[in-house]
Design an enzyme around this catalytic site. Structure first.
Site, PDB file in Angstrom:
ATOM      1  CE1 TYR A 168      54.799 -74.885  -4.470  1.00 53.77           C
ATOM      2  CE2 TYR A 168      56.022 -76.938  -4.317  1.00 53.77           C
ATOM      3  CZ  TYR A 168      55.567 -75.774  -3.734  1.00 53.77           C
ATOM      4  OH  TYR A 168      55.868 -75.501  -2.430  1.00 53.77           O
ATOM      5  CE  LYS A 200      53.080 -78.296  -2.625  1.00 54.78           C
ATOM      6  NZ  LYS A 200      53.855 -77.715  -1.542  1.00 54.78           N
ATOM      7  CD  GLU A 202      51.391 -73.353   5.915  1.00 62.19           C
ATOM      8  OE1 GLU A 202      51.319 -74.552   5.617  1.00 62.19           O
ATOM      9  OE2 GLU A 202      51.123 -72.442   5.114  1.00 62.19           O
ATOM     10  CG  LEU A 217      49.633 -76.413   1.157  1.00 61.91           C
ATOM     11  CD1 LEU A 217      49.019 -75.800  -0.093  1.00 61.91           C
ATOM     12  CD2 LEU A 217      51.007 -76.964   0.841  1.00 61.91           C
TER      13      LEU A 217
HETATM   14  N1  PDD Z   1      56.010 -78.264   0.813  1.00 63.19           N
HETATM   15  N2  PDD Z   1      52.830 -76.022   4.121  1.00 63.19           N
HETATM   16  C1  PDD Z   1      53.728 -75.498   3.262  1.00 63.19           C
HETATM   17  C2  PDD Z   1      53.894 -74.024   3.188  1.00 63.19           C
HETATM   18  C3  PDD Z   1      54.496 -76.361   2.436  1.00 63.19           C
HETATM   19  O1  PDD Z   1      55.372 -75.844   1.560  1.00 63.19           O
HETATM   20  C4  PDD Z   1      54.331 -77.771   2.557  1.00 63.19           C
HETATM   21  C5  PDD Z   1      55.111 -78.749   1.749  1.00 63.19           C
HETATM   22  C6  PDD Z   1      53.383 -78.257   3.479  1.00 63.19           C
HETATM   23  C7  PDD Z   1      53.118 -79.723   3.647  1.00 63.19           C
HETATM   24  O2  PDD Z   1      52.387 -80.241   2.567  1.00 63.19           O
HETATM   25  P1  PDD Z   1      52.502 -81.771   2.124  1.00 63.19           P
HETATM   26  O3  PDD Z   1      52.256 -82.593   3.330  1.00 63.19           O
HETATM   27  O4  PDD Z   1      51.445 -81.926   1.090  1.00 63.19           O
HETATM   28  O5  PDD Z   1      53.891 -81.969   1.586  1.00 63.19           O
HETATM   29  C8  PDD Z   1      52.647 -77.354   4.237  1.00 63.19           C
HETATM   30  C9  PDD Z   1      56.657 -79.094  -0.153  1.00 63.19           C
HETATM   31  C10 PDD Z   1      57.145 -80.412   0.317  1.00 63.19           C
HETATM   32  C11 PDD Z   1      57.686 -78.285  -0.905  1.00 63.19           C
HETATM   33  O6  PDD Z   1      57.437 -77.112  -1.114  1.00 63.19           O
HETATM   34  O7  PDD Z   1      58.713 -78.830  -1.313  1.00 63.19           O
END
Ligand code: PDD
Length: 300
Positions: free
Chosen positions: A32, A147, A179, A203
């Site tokens: 996703y 992801k 993270e 991620l």
């Molecule tokens: N999640 N690391 C993890 C485990 C995450 O789930 C997310 C973001 C990020 C940050 O990624 P980005 O900057 O591309 O949003 C890092 C999204 C927002 C979610 O699961 O809703």
């Protein structure tokens, strides 16, 4: 009425139906993206679509749509949305199967689901005060660069923070920062921004990349490298970043004020802002981020 897209059709969310034999439901077998949209302009869309492609490659699933088809689909959802600022969820699973079996079916019909939701960026008061976090061991698998929709570990880890009255859980693997449960983490020490290196243990956030680019553009000294547990605890500032949270200051970790770390590396007293409050480097970065967003919103 919330509009969504499911397998070629635009329809009200309340009418969308997926088979209980969908591998996304049975196995969490899908990937996703969450894309923030400001003033009806998707932020970093091509980067999100690029990461979606990487995730699909990693799970050996053919992208069901071409680049232009994704663009058209997202434009249509965003233009029909009730909110000018929203977030778009894209989800692709390995689709429904006739008989439950872990191995892939011979013929795959992926399920494509897209949904627009209001963008819930943190309220000003939260950003001005900062948030509290806890830390724990990273209990996830070794392919966190994908992801994937199989987010049970992330959900349990985020819930740990909620149960402790905190906003995020910071994860360490073998004493090294990976993270947050749903965010990337940055450290500031003596005016230098530290970021964990991109690898299979985290991620690579789209926001993470934007923050690194803004630091480079504005001459903020940066190191991308392994960051130890001790360095996180001695940080002058801690931030979390994600598409929906943008950049948020973490001012308390495991009940201790962030920035209470004492002296600078040369032994002089630190002058990096008050402990337990959002720091000066955060304020700079947040300003750069908002300026950058504005240029995107105005199409420059
Ligand atoms: N999640 N690391 C993890 C485990 C995450 O789930 C997310 C973001 C990020 C940050 O990624 P980005 O900057 O591309 O949003 C890092 C999204 C927002 C979610 O699961 O809703």
């Amino acid at each position: 009425m919330t509009l969504c897209y499911l397998n070629g059709e635009f329809l009200p969310l309340a009418e969308a139906r997926v088979s209980p034999m969908d591998r996304g439901f049975l196995f969490g077998d899908g990937v996703y993206e969450v894309i923030p949209v400001y003033s009806r302009r998707p932020f970093r869309l091509d980067e999100h679509l690029g990461r979606l492609q990487n995730s699909l490659n990693d799970i050996r699933l053919t992208n069901p749509l071409g680049h232009d088809e994704w663009h058209t689909l997202i434009e249509r959802l965003v233009s029909a949305a009730e909110w000018a600022s929203c977030s778009v969820l894209l989800q692709v699973t390995r689709g429904p199967i006739a008989v439950r079996n872990h191995a892939f079916p011979a013929a795959v019909t992926p399920t494509i689901f897209c949904l627009v939701e209001p963008l819930l960026t943190p309220p000003d008061a939260m950003r001005e005060k900062g948030i509290a976090a806890i830390s724990t061991a990273d209990t996830r698998w070794l392919r966190c660069n994908v992801k994937a929709t199989s987010l049970l570990a992330n959900c349990l880890l985020r819930q740990m923070a909620m149960d402790a009255g905190c906003a995020e859980t910071i994860l360490f693997r073998d004493g090294i920062l990976s993270e947050g449960a749903a965010s990337n983490i940055f450290v500031v020490k003596n005016g230098v921004m530290l970021a964990p290196q991109k690898n299979h243990l985290m991620l690579t956030g789209i926001t993470y990349d934007v923050v690194l680019e803004l630091a480079a553009a504005h001459g903020l000294p940066t190191q991308v490298r392994d960051i130890t547990d001790a360095e996180v605890r001695a940080a002058d500032e801690l931030w979390m970043t994600s598409s929906t949270k943008e950049v948020l200051p973490i001012v308390e970790l495991d009940g201790k004020k962030v920035g209470a770390g004492g002296t600078a590396s040369d032994g002089s007293p630190r002058n990096m802002g008050a402990a337990g409050l959002p720091g000066p480097v955060f304020k700079q970065m947040y300003g750069w981020y908002q300026d950058f967003k504005r240029t995107v919103m105005h199409g420059n």
